[in-house]
Every structure is written in structure tokens, then in C-alpha cells.
Scaffold this active site. Structure first.
Site, PDB file in Angstrom:
ATOM      1  N   GLY A   1      -2.517  44.287  61.841  1.00 40.57           N
ATOM      2  CA  GLY A   1      -3.272  45.483  61.539  1.00 40.57           C
ATOM      3  C   GLY A   1      -2.735  46.038  60.165  1.00 40.57           C
TER       4      GLY A   1
ATOM      5  CE  LYS B   1      12.053  43.938  55.965  1.00 35.39           C
ATOM      6  NZ  LYS B   1      11.568  45.416  55.609  1.00 35.39           N
TER       7      LYS B   1
ATOM      8  CG  PHE C   1       4.350  49.331  59.595  1.00 34.63           C
ATOM      9  CD1 PHE C   1       3.565  48.728  60.423  1.00 34.63           C
ATOM     10  CD2 PHE C   1       5.902  48.509  59.485  1.00 34.63           C
ATOM     11  CE1 PHE C   1       4.005  47.462  60.962  1.00 34.63           C
ATOM     12  CE2 PHE C   1       6.170  47.566  60.133  1.00 34.63           C
ATOM     13  CZ  PHE C   1       5.011  46.994  60.949  1.00 34.63           C
TER      14      PHE C   1
ATOM     15  CE1 TYR D   1      10.238  40.729  55.299  1.00 29.10           C
ATOM     16  CE2 TYR D   1      10.488  39.568  57.510  1.00 29.10           C
ATOM     17  CZ  TYR D   1      10.090  40.735  56.654  1.00 29.10           C
ATOM     18  OH  TYR D   1       9.801  42.031  57.036  1.00 29.10           O
TER      19      TYR D   1
HETATM   20  P1  NDP Z   1       1.527  45.908  54.209  1.00 27.69           P
HETATM   21  O1  NDP Z   1       1.593  44.918  53.245  1.00 27.69           O
HETATM   22  O2  NDP Z   1       0.447  46.355  54.797  1.00 27.69           O
HETATM   23  O3  NDP Z   1       2.486  47.419  53.577  1.00 27.69           O
HETATM   24  C1  NDP Z   1       3.356  47.174  52.511  1.00 27.69           C
HETATM   25  C2  NDP Z   1       3.469  48.433  51.574  1.00 27.69           C
HETATM   26  O4  NDP Z   1       4.622  48.104  50.561  1.00 27.69           O
HETATM   27  C3  NDP Z   1       2.241  48.534  50.680  1.00 27.69           C
HETATM   28  O5  NDP Z   1       1.965  49.715  50.893  1.00 27.69           O
HETATM   29  C4  NDP Z   1       2.580  48.203  49.505  1.00 27.69           C
HETATM   30  O6  NDP Z   1       1.729  49.000  48.659  1.00 27.69           O
HETATM   31  C5  NDP Z   1       4.084  48.562  49.479  1.00 27.69           C
HETATM   32  N1  NDP Z   1       4.789  47.995  48.327  1.00 27.69           N
HETATM   33  C6  NDP Z   1       4.985  46.543  48.184  1.00 27.69           C
HETATM   34  N2  NDP Z   1       5.784  46.411  47.365  1.00 27.69           N
HETATM   35  C7  NDP Z   1       5.915  47.367  46.643  1.00 27.69           C
HETATM   36  C8  NDP Z   1       6.581  48.149  45.495  1.00 27.69           C
HETATM   37  N3  NDP Z   1       7.260  47.006  44.527  1.00 27.69           N
HETATM   38  N4  NDP Z   1       6.431  49.315  45.133  1.00 27.69           N
HETATM   39  C9  NDP Z   1       6.044  50.095  46.076  1.00 27.69           C
HETATM   40  N5  NDP Z   1       5.580  49.857  47.053  1.00 27.69           N
HETATM   41  C10 NDP Z   1       5.459  48.591  47.331  1.00 27.69           C
HETATM   42  O7  NDP Z   1       2.813  45.587  55.227  1.00 27.69           O
HETATM   43  P2  NDP Z   1       3.270  46.387  56.504  1.00 27.69           P
HETATM   44  O8  NDP Z   1       2.838  47.561  56.626  1.00 27.69           O
HETATM   45  O9  NDP Z   1       3.267  45.299  57.831  1.00 27.69           O
HETATM   46  O10 NDP Z   1       4.978  46.359  56.218  1.00 27.69           O
HETATM   47  C11 NDP Z   1       5.574  47.619  55.822  1.00 27.69           C
HETATM   48  C12 NDP Z   1       7.084  47.006  56.123  1.00 27.69           C
HETATM   49  O11 NDP Z   1       7.424  46.654  57.318  1.00 27.69           O
HETATM   50  C13 NDP Z   1       7.794  46.268  55.091  1.00 27.69           C
HETATM   51  O12 NDP Z   1       8.884  46.374  54.755  1.00 27.69           O
HETATM   52  C14 NDP Z   1       7.536  44.811  56.200  1.00 27.69           C
HETATM   53  O13 NDP Z   1       8.745  43.966  55.517  1.00 27.69           O
HETATM   54  C15 NDP Z   1       7.964  45.439  57.397  1.00 27.69           C
HETATM   55  N6  NDP Z   1       7.676  44.897  58.699  1.00 27.69           N
HETATM   56  C16 NDP Z   1       6.411  44.273  58.809  1.00 27.69           C
HETATM   57  C17 NDP Z   1       6.248  43.630  60.157  1.00 27.69           C
HETATM   58  C18 NDP Z   1       5.033  43.189  60.383  1.00 27.69           C
HETATM   59  O14 NDP Z   1       4.644  42.129  61.209  1.00 27.69           O
HETATM   60  N7  NDP Z   1       3.794  43.614  59.720  1.00 27.69           N
HETATM   61  C19 NDP Z   1       7.082  43.586  61.072  1.00 27.69           C
HETATM   62  C20 NDP Z   1       8.473  43.981  60.718  1.00 27.69           C
HETATM   63  C21 NDP Z   1       8.803  44.797  59.762  1.00 27.69           C
HETATM   64  P3  NDP Z   1       1.490  48.682  47.125  1.00 27.69           P
HETATM   65  O15 NDP Z   1       0.814  47.077  47.289  1.00 27.69           O
HETATM   66  O16 NDP Z   1       0.266  49.614  46.913  1.00 27.69           O
HETATM   67  O17 NDP Z   1       2.458  48.786  46.043  1.00 27.69           O
HETATM   68  C1  8X3 Z   2       8.220  40.753  60.178  1.00 31.22           C
HETATM   69  C2  8X3 Z   2       8.344  39.963  61.408  1.00 31.22           C
HETATM   70  O1  8X3 Z   2       8.717  37.744  62.373  1.00 31.22           O
HETATM   71  O2  8X3 Z   2       7.081  37.944  60.897  1.00 31.22           O
HETATM   72  O3  8X3 Z   2       9.461  41.366  59.614  1.00 31.22           O
HETATM   73  O4  8X3 Z   2       9.363  37.870  60.163  1.00 31.22           O
HETATM   74  S1  8X3 Z   2       8.472  38.285  61.064  1.00 31.22           S
END
Ligand code: NDP
Ligand code: 8X3
Length: 254
Positions: free
Chosen positions: A187, A156, A17, A152
Site C-alpha cells: 500500500g 537502515k 507511511f 539499503y
Molecule cells: P513511499 O515511497 O510510499 O514513501 C516514501 C516517502 O519518502 C515519500 O513521501 C517521498 O516523498 C519521501 N521522500 C523520498 N525521498 C525524499 C527526499 N529526498 N526528501 C524528502 N522526502 C523524500 O514508501 P514507504 O511509505 O513504504 O516508506 C517510508 C519509509 O519506510 C522509508 O524510509 C522506507 O525505507 C521505510 N520502510 C518501508 C517498508 C515497506 O515495505 N514499504 C518496510 C520498512 C521500512 P517525495 O517523493 O514527495 O519527496
Molecule cells: C523494507 C522491507 O524487506 O523490502 O524496508 O527490505 S524490505
């Protein structure tokens, strides 16, 4: 700076994202501070999006380094008016009685404390300037429990309630707060992180589905930020059409 121009600080911009949000906003001429731990990813993004992107190597859990980073941004990127608290992760999908307490702690440290750290570091500037927007990335997991979602989902739920309480604190300041709460989104590296690199397990939740994309989520963030300054979108809850809530379960003997 015109009120139509933004300087964003996006955490977790090295992937998923965060990278999609960075691309969408720089594509429209806005400036982006891209924060994450993996510097090589940030360097690649900088190469792609320069001169509108400034990379910052940062672990959101480290409060001192978050404070230092926020205080030492180059002049062109210093007046951050949009903070996107996106860095976060899920670890494991086991039941609570079998979960790894270290993984629970890491989720709390990142998803709750990390988000608090970044908010506390960047909010005073917004209040001083009478203009700003905190966009927190929550999840449908905050509201709809599922087996293995234990900590988790609870992190949230924190993001959801913190967002609402921020609105209360920021009453009259002109600073907006939005919580974007996506459901199943493909993705990104989310599932690979959750299952510690087990690509087969990581792919399973998306098999045979048409999940949301990072660009869909970026679109929601962009919409909330682009509306006139008088409009505050409190919450955006979004799911792919293939996802909906299930019925309550009843366990029966025999
Ligand atoms: P990704 O794993 O692709 O991205 C997560 C990002 O968070 C990475 O850029 C990682 O960068 C960064 N990150 C993790 N830990 C740290 C840290 N300690 N300090 C700084 N950066 C950190 O996952 P998504 O893009 O899917 O997730 C983004 C957000 O969306 C999260 O909060 C997730 O919970 C939320 N989300 C995701 C969903 C999904 O289905 N994918 C649905 C709903 C919410 P790096 O490792 O380089 O530090
Ligand atoms: C990520 C969505 O349904 O995997 O926040 O918890 S789910």
C-alpha cells in the site's frame, strides 16, 4: 499546549507511511507539518486535513533548506515535539557487484544524511523545551540480510544505531527516541520506487501475501508517542505474520 497535544514534523508525508501517520494524528486533533518533495501531493493532503496540516516542500538531503524550513515554521506549528524521520527509499535489488553506485549514493544521502539533517534541525527545540520524541523509521532489513539488500539494509542499520546513540546523548533531557522497524508492507510506493516504476516487478513481492499496511505502521508510531512521558519504547520490530526469517544457506558444489 497540553502535554497530550502534539505538533509533529513528518518527513515523506506525501505517500505511504508518512501520509498514514499524518492522517492518524490529525484525526486525533494533533498538528502536523508534512514534508516531502512533491508539492501537489502535499497540497492535496493539506486540503484533506486542514487546518491541522501545514505542508513544507523539502528535500531532506538539502541540509540548508531543512535548517531554513525548521526555523521558519508558522507559530502554530513551530513547537515541534515529535519528529518522524520517515522519508527514505530503496533502489534496485541487484547484487553488490552489479549495483549502480549512484543509486547507492542516493540511498545513503536520503536514508542516512537526510535523517541526520532533520534530526539536527529539530532536536535543539525539543531539548530546550525539555520535551520531545524522535521516531525513526528503520526496517527489518537493518538486522536480517537478504540478497540485494546490500546498501539499503546498511542504511537502515545506520538508522537503528543512530537511534540508540541518540538515546545516549539525550539522557536526562526528557526527549524520547524510538526506532520503528517494519517488514514487508504493502500500500505504499516503496516497491515502485525500488524498481523504477516497473509495476510488474513492484507487485511481485506482495503476490499471495497479506503484508502489513501503512496504517499498521502508523498505529505503532502512535502507540509509542501516546504512552506516558516516562515511557521510552526503544525499538518496535514488526512483520506481517506471513513473513519470518530464513535459515542460513550453504552453497554446495555440483
Ligand atoms: P513511499 O515511497 O510510499 O514513501 C516514501 C516517502 O519518502 C515519500 O513521501 C517521498 O516523498 C519521501 N521522500 C523520498 N525521498 C525524499 C527526499 N529526498 N526528501 C524528502 N522526502 C523524500 O514508501 P514507504 O511509505 O513504504 O516508506 C517510508 C519509509 O519506510 C522509508 O524510509 C522506507 O525505507 C521505510 N520502510 C518501508 C517498508 C515497506 O515495505 N514499504 C518496510 C520498512 C521500512 P517525495 O517523493 O514527495 O519527496
Ligand atoms: C523494507 C522491507 O524487506 O523490502 O524496508 O527490505 S524490505
Amino acid at each position: 499546549m497540553s502535554t497530550d497535544e502534539h505538533t509533529l514534523f513528518i518527513t515523506g508525508a506525501s505517500s505511504g507511511f508518512g501520509a498514514a501517520i499524518a492522517r492518524m494524528f490529525t484525526g486525533q486533533g494533533h498538528r502536523v507539518v508534512a514534508a516531502a518533495r512533491r508539492t501537489e501531493r502535499l497540497a492535496a493532503l493539506e486540503k484533506e486535513l486542514a487546518p491541522l496540516l501545514h505542508p513544507v516542500a523539502l528535500d531532506v538531503r538539502d541540509r540548508d533548506s531543512v535548517m531554513r524550513a525548521a526555523a521558519s515554521l508558522p507559530a502554530d506549528f513551530a513547537a515541534v515535539d515529535v519528529l518522524v524521520n520517515n522519508a527514505g527509499l530503496a533502489l534496485g535489488l541487484g547484487p553488490a557487484h552489479e549495483a549502480d553506485p549512484d543509486e547507492w549514493q542516493r540511498m545513503v544521502d536520503t536514508n542516512c544524511a537526510g535523517l541526520m539533517n532533520c534530526t539536527r534541525a529539530l532536536l535543539p527545540g525539543m531539548v530546550d523545551r525539555g520535551r520531545g520524541h524522535v521516531v525513526n523509521i528503520g526496517s527489518v532489513a537493518a538486522h536480517y540480510p537478504y540478497p540485494g539488500g546490500n546498501v539499503y539494509g546498511a542504511t537502515k542499520a545506520f538508522v537503528s544505531q543512530f537511534s540508540r546513540n541518540l538515546r545516549a546523548d539525550l539522557h536526562g533531557t526528557g526527549v524520547r527516541v524510538t526506532c520503528v522497524e517494519p517488514g514487508l508492507t504493502g500500500g505504499t510506493e516503496f516497491s515502485e520506487v525500488r524498481f523504477s516504476g516497473d509495476t510488474e516487478r513492484a507487485a511481485a513481492p506482495y503476490a499471495g501475501t497479506d503484508p502489513l499496511t501503512p496504517e499498521d505502521v502508523a498505529e505503532a508510531v502512535h502507540w509509542a508517542v501516546s504512552l506516558p512521558a516516562r515511557v521510552n519504547i526503544n525499538t518496535v520490530e514488526m512483520m506481517p505474520v506471513v513473513q519470518s526469517t530464513g535459515p542460513l544457506r550453504v552453497h554446495r558444489e555440483g
